[in-house]
Design a protein around this motif. Structure first.
Motif, PDB file in Angstrom:
ATOM      1  N   GLU A   1      24.355  12.694   1.369  1.00  0.00           N
ATOM      2  CA  GLU A   1      24.221  11.986   0.097  1.00  0.00           C
ATOM      3  C   GLU A   1      23.937  12.988  -1.018  1.00  0.00           C
ATOM      4  N   VAL A   2      24.551  12.770  -2.165  1.00  0.00           N
ATOM      5  CA  VAL A   2      24.338  13.647  -3.309  1.00  0.00           C
ATOM      6  C   VAL A   2      24.037  12.806  -4.544  1.00  0.00           C
ATOM      7  N   THR A   3      23.231  13.346  -5.396  1.00  0.00           N
ATOM      8  CA  THR A   3      22.942  12.740  -6.702  1.00  0.00           C
ATOM      9  C   THR A   3      23.043  13.824  -7.762  1.00  0.00           C
ATOM     10  N   PHE A   4      23.197  13.411  -8.992  1.00  0.00           N
ATOM     11  CA  PHE A   4      23.288  14.352 -10.104  1.00  0.00           C
ATOM     12  C   PHE A   4      22.298  13.917 -11.174  1.00  0.00           C
ATOM     13  N   ASP A   5      21.631  14.906 -11.788  1.00  0.00           N
ATOM     14  CA  ASP A   5      20.691  14.535 -12.835  1.00  0.00           C
ATOM     15  C   ASP A   5      21.465  14.011 -14.044  1.00  0.00           C
ATOM     16  N   GLU A   6      20.747  13.372 -14.943  1.00  0.00           N
ATOM     17  CA  GLU A   6      21.387  12.687 -16.069  1.00  0.00           C
ATOM     18  C   GLU A   6      22.216  13.631 -16.921  1.00  0.00           C
ATOM     19  N   ASP A   7      21.765  14.874 -17.089  1.00  0.00           N
ATOM     20  CA  ASP A   7      22.487  15.841 -17.910  1.00  0.00           C
ATOM     21  C   ASP A   7      23.815  16.245 -17.280  1.00  0.00           C
ATOM     22  N   SER A   8      23.891  16.144 -15.943  1.00  0.00           N
ATOM     23  CA  SER A   8      25.117  16.540 -15.241  1.00  0.00           C
ATOM     24  C   SER A   8      26.146  15.424 -15.186  1.00  0.00           C
ATOM     25  N   ARG A   9      25.718  14.195 -15.491  1.00  0.00           N
ATOM     26  CA  ARG A   9      26.619  13.060 -15.364  1.00  0.00           C
ATOM     27  C   ARG A   9      27.490  12.939 -16.612  1.00  0.00           C
TER      28      ARG A   9
ATOM     29  N   ILE B   1      29.780   5.335  -9.397  1.00  0.00           N
ATOM     30  CA  ILE B   1      29.403   5.525 -10.793  1.00  0.00           C
ATOM     31  C   ILE B   1      28.317   4.537 -11.214  1.00  0.00           C
ATOM     32  N   ARG B   2      28.385   3.314 -10.731  1.00  0.00           N
ATOM     33  CA  ARG B   2      27.405   2.298 -11.120  1.00  0.00           C
ATOM     34  C   ARG B   2      25.997   2.685 -10.684  1.00  0.00           C
ATOM     35  N   ARG B   3      25.866   3.291  -9.503  1.00  0.00           N
ATOM     36  CA  ARG B   3      24.540   3.593  -8.940  1.00  0.00           C
ATOM     37  C   ARG B   3      24.186   5.081  -9.019  1.00  0.00           C
ATOM     38  N   ALA B   4      25.099   5.877  -9.559  1.00  0.00           N
ATOM     39  CA  ALA B   4      24.870   7.303  -9.809  1.00  0.00           C
ATOM     40  C   ALA B   4      24.483   8.087  -8.557  1.00  0.00           C
ATOM     41  N   TYR B   5      25.215   7.854  -7.488  1.00  0.00           N
ATOM     42  CA  TYR B   5      25.055   8.678  -6.290  1.00  0.00           C
ATOM     43  C   TYR B   5      26.373   8.654  -5.521  1.00  0.00           C
ATOM     44  N   GLY B   6      26.498   9.554  -4.558  1.00  0.00           N
ATOM     45  CA  GLY B   6      27.729   9.585  -3.778  1.00  0.00           C
ATOM     46  C   GLY B   6      27.517  10.280  -2.451  1.00  0.00           C
ATOM     47  N   TYR B   7      28.621  10.503  -1.739  1.00  0.00           N
ATOM     48  CA  TYR B   7      28.579  11.201  -0.455  1.00  0.00           C
ATOM     49  C   TYR B   7      29.605  12.327  -0.476  1.00  0.00           C
ATOM     50  N   TYR B   8      29.147  13.506  -0.038  1.00  0.00           N
ATOM     51  CA  TYR B   8      29.997  14.693  -0.021  1.00  0.00           C
ATOM     52  C   TYR B   8      30.196  15.147   1.420  1.00  0.00           C
TER      53      TYR B   8
ATOM     54  N   ALA C   1      20.318  -5.001   8.117  1.00  0.00           N
ATOM     55  CA  ALA C   1      20.315  -3.790   7.292  1.00  0.00           C
ATOM     56  C   ALA C   1      21.423  -3.828   6.250  1.00  0.00           C
ATOM     57  N   GLU C   2      22.597  -4.319   6.638  1.00  0.00           N
ATOM     58  CA  GLU C   2      23.727  -4.361   5.709  1.00  0.00           C
ATOM     59  C   GLU C   2      23.488  -5.374   4.596  1.00  0.00           C
ATOM     60  N   CYS C   3      22.794  -6.461   4.899  1.00  0.00           N
ATOM     61  CA  CYS C   3      22.498  -7.451   3.855  1.00  0.00           C
ATOM     62  C   CYS C   3      21.616  -6.873   2.760  1.00  0.00           C
ATOM     63  N   TRP C   4      20.778  -5.903   3.114  1.00  0.00           N
ATOM     64  CA  TRP C   4      19.957  -5.263   2.080  1.00  0.00           C
ATOM     65  C   TRP C   4      20.836  -4.641   1.000  1.00  0.00           C
ATOM     66  N   LEU C   5      22.033  -4.214   1.367  1.00  0.00           N
ATOM     67  CA  LEU C   5      22.958  -3.577   0.426  1.00  0.00           C
ATOM     68  C   LEU C   5      23.609  -4.571  -0.523  1.00  0.00           C
TER      69      LEU C   5
ATOM     70  N   ASN D   1      26.388  -2.558  -2.747  1.00  0.00           N
ATOM     71  CA  ASN D   1      26.144  -1.139  -2.477  1.00  0.00           C
ATOM     72  C   ASN D   1      26.688  -0.765  -1.097  1.00  0.00           C
ATOM     73  N   ALA D   2      28.001  -0.890  -0.943  1.00  0.00           N
ATOM     74  CA  ALA D   2      28.624  -0.761   0.376  1.00  0.00           C
ATOM     75  C   ALA D   2      29.106   0.650   0.697  1.00  0.00           C
ATOM     76  N   LEU D   3      28.931   1.595  -0.202  1.00  0.00           N
ATOM     77  CA  LEU D   3      29.431   2.946   0.038  1.00  0.00           C
ATOM     78  C   LEU D   3      28.896   3.565   1.336  1.00  0.00           C
ATOM     79  N   PRO D   4      27.618   3.398   1.682  1.00  0.00           N
ATOM     80  CA  PRO D   4      27.133   3.994   2.946  1.00  0.00           C
ATOM     81  C   PRO D   4      27.874   3.480   4.176  1.00  0.00           C
ATOM     82  N   LEU D   5      28.518   2.322   4.080  1.00  0.00           N
ATOM     83  CA  LEU D   5      29.165   1.711   5.236  1.00  0.00           C
ATOM     84  C   LEU D   5      30.563   2.269   5.496  1.00  0.00           C
ATOM     85  N   VAL D   6      31.097   3.066   4.566  1.00  0.00           N
ATOM     86  CA  VAL D   6      32.470   3.556   4.730  1.00  0.00           C
ATOM     87  C   VAL D   6      32.554   5.062   4.927  1.00  0.00           C
ATOM     88  N   THR D   7      31.435   5.761   4.887  1.00  0.00           N
ATOM     89  CA  THR D   7      31.487   7.224   4.996  1.00  0.00           C
ATOM     90  C   THR D   7      32.043   7.678   6.344  1.00  0.00           C
TER      91      THR D   7
END
Length: 257
Positions: free
Chosen positions: A189-197, A174-181, A74-78, A151-157
């Motif tokens: 997981e959170v995402t923002f539409d293009e106008d909000s970025r 920033i590169r993938r336009a998503y994050g964790y709150y 699963a981690e290799c997919w990232l 794409n290792a962010l999910p592994l550190v939350t």
């Protein structure tokens, strides 16, 4: 040449493995939907992602591999490398067909390549834990921007949830336009539409108008501390860049002017 098209998700890849065994036809090439097809090919099959089929393959892998090896798949997919889908497909097929676990058979080129890919992802995970720098916003939320190669962010939350359990925080890729709150209860997981970025979701740095009143002071104190512990006579720029790669400096408080 047989081509499988899938939605370029991990669940879609697992479904492709299921369909290959079901059809008894294995792809010579895996492509994301919308990718141009090669000029010469015999059959194109479009995989429809199915959660139940994907789970059946996943349970099959759990019977063939150790828990750590299944996690590594699963981690290799990232890794998000061009060869990732085809490598994982071959690895999973070999794991399913083998009489015993293949995970330590490093004489197999795919097993060795998988191990190396996992190390690249895990290395990024470790770097994220080291080099995330939070900035405190006026509403009390701590914000940090990252741009990892993998794409290792999910592994550190889980790490940051445990370490900062009493603080609200947002780590944004920033590169993938998503994050964790983290809201003091759960991480989502959170995402923002293009106008909000805009603003800090683009630059990675909070504007002074959004900062907590003491944030500037804390940043200056951290920079002062960082300079104080650096002994000029022992400076080794090459080792410094090896320990703290330049690509992370963009969002490190101690590297800001």
């Amino acid at each position: 040449m047989t081509i499988f098209l899938f939605d370029y998700s991990f669940e879609g890849l697992l479904t492709a493995v299921f369909e290959a065994y079901s059809r008894r036809t294995f792809p010579d090439l895996l492509l994301a939907e919308g990718e141009p097809l090669p000029l010469f090919h015999d059959e194109v099959f479009t995989v429809t992602t199915d959660a139940e089929k994907a789970m059946r393959v996943w349970r099959g892998l759990q019977k063939k591999l150790s828990a750590s090896a299944v996690s590594a798949v699963a981690e290799c997919w990232l890794a998000e490398e061009p060869e990732t889908p085809s490598l994982l497909f071959r690895y999973m097929r070999k794991a399913i067909d083998a009489e015993r676990s293949i995970e330590t058979n490093f004489a197999d080129a795919d097993v060795l390549q998988m191990a190396r890919m996992w190390k690249r992802v895990d290395w990024e995970r470790l770097r994220l834990m080291q080099f995330v720098r939070f900035q405190k916003a006026a509403d009390g939320t701590f914000f940090a921007a990252v741009e990892p190669q993998k794409n290792a962010l999910p592994l550190v939350t889980a790490h940051f949830k445990d370490r900062f359990a009493d603080q609200r925080w947002l780590i944004y890729d920033i590169r993938r336009a998503y994050g964790y709150y983290y809201d003091l209860h759960e991480v989502r997981e959170v995402t923002f539409d293009e106008d909000s970025r805009t603003g800090h979701l683009v630059t990675g740095m909070l504007d002074e108008s959004l900062m907590d009143k003491d944030e500037k002071l804390f940043q200056q104190l951290w920079k002062t501390y960082f300079k104080a512990i650096c002994i000029k006579e022992r400076m080794n720029p090459r080792k410094h860049k090896a320990d703290m790669p330049v690509r992370y400096w963009k969002y490190l408080t101690e590297k800001q002017k």
